[in-house]
Design a protein around this motif. Structure first.
Motif, short mmCIF file in Angstrom:
data_model
loop_
_atom_site.label_atom_id
_atom_site.label_comp_id
_atom_site.label_asym_id
_atom_site.label_seq_id
_atom_site.Cartn_x
_atom_site.Cartn_y
_atom_site.Cartn_z
N PRO A 67 0.82 -1.22 0.00
CA PRO A 67 0.00 0.00 0.00
C PRO A 67 0.85 1.27 0.00
O PRO A 67 1.98 1.28 0.50
CB PRO A 67 -0.80 -0.10 1.30
CG PRO A 67 -0.69 -1.52 1.73
CD PRO A 67 0.63 -2.01 1.22
N ILE A 68 0.29 2.34 -0.53
CA ILE A 68 0.94 3.65 -0.54
C ILE A 68 0.04 4.67 0.12
O ILE A 68 -1.11 4.86 -0.27
CB ILE A 68 1.25 4.12 -1.97
CG1 ILE A 68 2.16 3.13 -2.70
CG2 ILE A 68 1.90 5.51 -1.95
CD1 ILE A 68 2.40 3.49 -4.16
N GLY A 69 0.58 5.34 1.14
CA GLY A 69 -0.05 6.53 1.71
C GLY A 69 0.81 7.71 1.31
O GLY A 69 0.67 8.29 0.25
N GLU A 99 -2.79 2.28 -4.43
CA GLU A 99 -3.36 3.52 -3.90
C GLU A 99 -4.87 3.53 -4.07
O GLU A 99 -5.40 3.00 -5.06
CB GLU A 99 -2.82 4.73 -4.67
CG GLU A 99 -1.46 5.22 -4.23
CD GLU A 99 -1.08 6.52 -4.92
OE1 GLU A 99 -0.58 7.42 -4.22
OE2 GLU A 99 -1.28 6.64 -6.13
N ASP A 141 -4.54 9.44 -4.79
CA ASP A 141 -3.57 8.90 -5.75
C ASP A 141 -2.40 9.84 -6.00
O ASP A 141 -1.94 10.01 -7.13
CB ASP A 141 -4.26 8.56 -7.07
CG ASP A 141 -4.93 9.77 -7.73
OD1 ASP A 141 -5.10 10.80 -7.04
OD2 ASP A 141 -5.27 9.68 -8.92
N SER A 142 -1.87 10.44 -4.95
CA SER A 142 -0.79 11.42 -5.12
C SER A 142 0.47 10.80 -5.72
O SER A 142 1.16 11.43 -6.53
CB SER A 142 -0.46 12.10 -3.79
OG SER A 142 -0.05 11.16 -2.82
N SER A 164 0.65 8.05 -7.73
CA SER A 164 0.37 7.74 -9.14
C SER A 164 0.52 8.99 -10.00
O SER A 164 1.17 8.96 -11.06
CB SER A 164 -1.05 7.18 -9.30
OG SER A 164 -1.20 5.94 -8.65
N LEU A 169 -4.17 5.87 4.32
CA LEU A 169 -3.56 6.03 3.00
C LEU A 169 -3.91 7.39 2.39
O LEU A 169 -3.70 7.60 1.20
CB LEU A 169 -4.04 4.91 2.05
CG LEU A 169 -3.75 3.48 2.49
CD1 LEU A 169 -4.25 2.49 1.42
CD2 LEU A 169 -2.28 3.25 2.77
N ILE A 209 2.22 1.18 -10.19
CA ILE A 209 1.20 1.45 -9.17
C ILE A 209 -0.16 1.13 -9.77
O ILE A 209 -0.44 1.47 -10.92
CB ILE A 209 1.24 2.91 -8.72
CG1 ILE A 209 2.61 3.26 -8.11
CG2 ILE A 209 0.15 3.19 -7.68
CD1 ILE A 209 2.78 4.75 -7.79
N GLN A 246 -4.53 1.18 -8.79
CA GLN A 246 -5.49 1.87 -7.93
C GLN A 246 -6.67 0.97 -7.61
O GLN A 246 -7.07 0.13 -8.42
CB GLN A 246 -5.96 3.16 -8.59
CG GLN A 246 -4.84 4.18 -8.76
CD GLN A 246 -5.32 5.48 -9.38
OE1 GLN A 246 -6.52 5.73 -9.48
NE2 GLN A 246 -4.38 6.31 -9.81
#
Length: 323
Positions: free
Chosen positions: A179-181, A206, A211-212, A214, A235, A255, A257
């Motif tokens: 995961p991406i935060g 994300e 989606d910062s 991406s 996130l 990445i 979504q």
């Protein structure tokens, strides 16, 4: 942008030994998963939600506090967070005998506020996250050491120890879904995984409404969102930042979504199959391999992570009514 080498990651792991946990890895190969999982050779989940303070962030938080000078320890630390970072800083500060001040929005899940206070931190509540960050900056200017949730070498190193540990536990893993935060977890994990096993693929996940990273990949520079809309508050970073963006851009392969609904479905699967009450971020990796990555995993050895879960039963039940 200088990535930490394996020797530095090993030193960080040694510094954490005895304080953080080597969290378990569970193979998702039982018959109850057969109708759920994609057609992969194997799938494992690292249960980092069982880490100290309930998330992977305990690793980087403790490294950061260990690095404080004597004067900085005396002054104490400050953080702004509505989630796992707040709990991690509270726990790490208690471990080190350091005063912690945590700025949180009033809308924060009460179980997280109480958790920070139970660990000895002082919690100040503010109207929203922007106000909490502004108060954090004031406290920092007055002398407390600011503990950033992701844009710091110690946070990346903490996550790197998690990646190194995971690959040692599942050496055959060839796709890691993370995961991406803000980017601290994926940048750290990717740095260690790619140095140990360059052939491994690291894929970020994300929410569509946060989606910062991406968008930063597309722009080839860190960008800030106008707004964040997702149930996954852990996130929900509104921006990418230079250090973690640079690492992710170098070491992360792609990445994907996921929607809020896909996270809710994955939360339900965790509850039904493992009796794990997962917050949305915790279920993001699973949601990705069941959704946008499903057709890409045939024959692969897949590694996902349950990155943390600090959620009250009332909050969990309210979210699940949306499923």
């Amino acid at each position: 942008m200088i990535a930490p080498k394996l020797s530095k990651i090993a030193s960080a792991a040694q510094a954490l030994r005895g304080s953080v946990l080597q969290t378990p890895v569970l193979p998702l190969s039982a018959s109850r998963w057969d109708t759920v999982l994609p057609n992969c050779a194997s799938a494992h989940v690292k249960l980092e939600l069982f880490q100290q303070a309930g998330s992977f962030k305990a690793r980087g938080a403790l490294l950061g506090i260990q690095r404080l000078s004597d004067d900085e320890r005396m002054a104490g630390v400050v953080a702004a967070s509505g989630g796992n970072h707040a709990l991690a800083i509270s726990w790490a500060a208690k471990e080190a005998g350091v005063s912690a001040l945590i700025m949180m929005p009033r809308s924060t899940d009460p179980v997280r506020i109480k958790g920070c206070e139970a660990l000895g931190a002082r919690v100040d509540l503010h109207d929203d996250m922007a106000a909490a960050f502004a108060a954090m900056n004031v406290a920092s200017e007055q002398g407390r050491q600011l503990m950033h949730p992701f844009e710091a070498e110690h946070m990346v190193l903490g996550s790197a120890t998690c990646g190194q540990e995971y690959l040692a536990q599942v050496p055959e893993a060839d796709i890691f879904v993370v995961p991406i935060g803000g980017g601290g977890l994926i940048s750290g994990m990717a740095v260690s995984i790619k140095q140990i096993k360059p052939s491994a693929v690291v894929i970020g996940v994300e929410p569509v409404g946060a989606d910062s990273m991406s968008r930063s990949f597309q722009a080839n520079a860190p960008i800030e969102l106008d707004k964040v809309e997702t149930i996954a508050d852990s996130l929900g970073s509104p921006l990418a930042m230079p250090y973690t963006f640079g690492l992710a851009r170098t070491y992360v392969d792609r990445i994907v979504q996921i929607t809020d609904h896909q996270m809710l479905e994955a939360m339900d699967i965790y509850q039904n199959n493992l009796r794990i009450t997962a917050e949305p971020a915790c279920a993001a990796s699973l949601a990705a391999i069941l959704g946008p990555l499903r057709d890409d995993l045939a024959g692969r050895h897949v590694a996902i992570i349950a990155c943390g879960s600090n959620i009250s039963l009332s909050r969990y039940q309210a979210l699940m009514t949306q499923l």
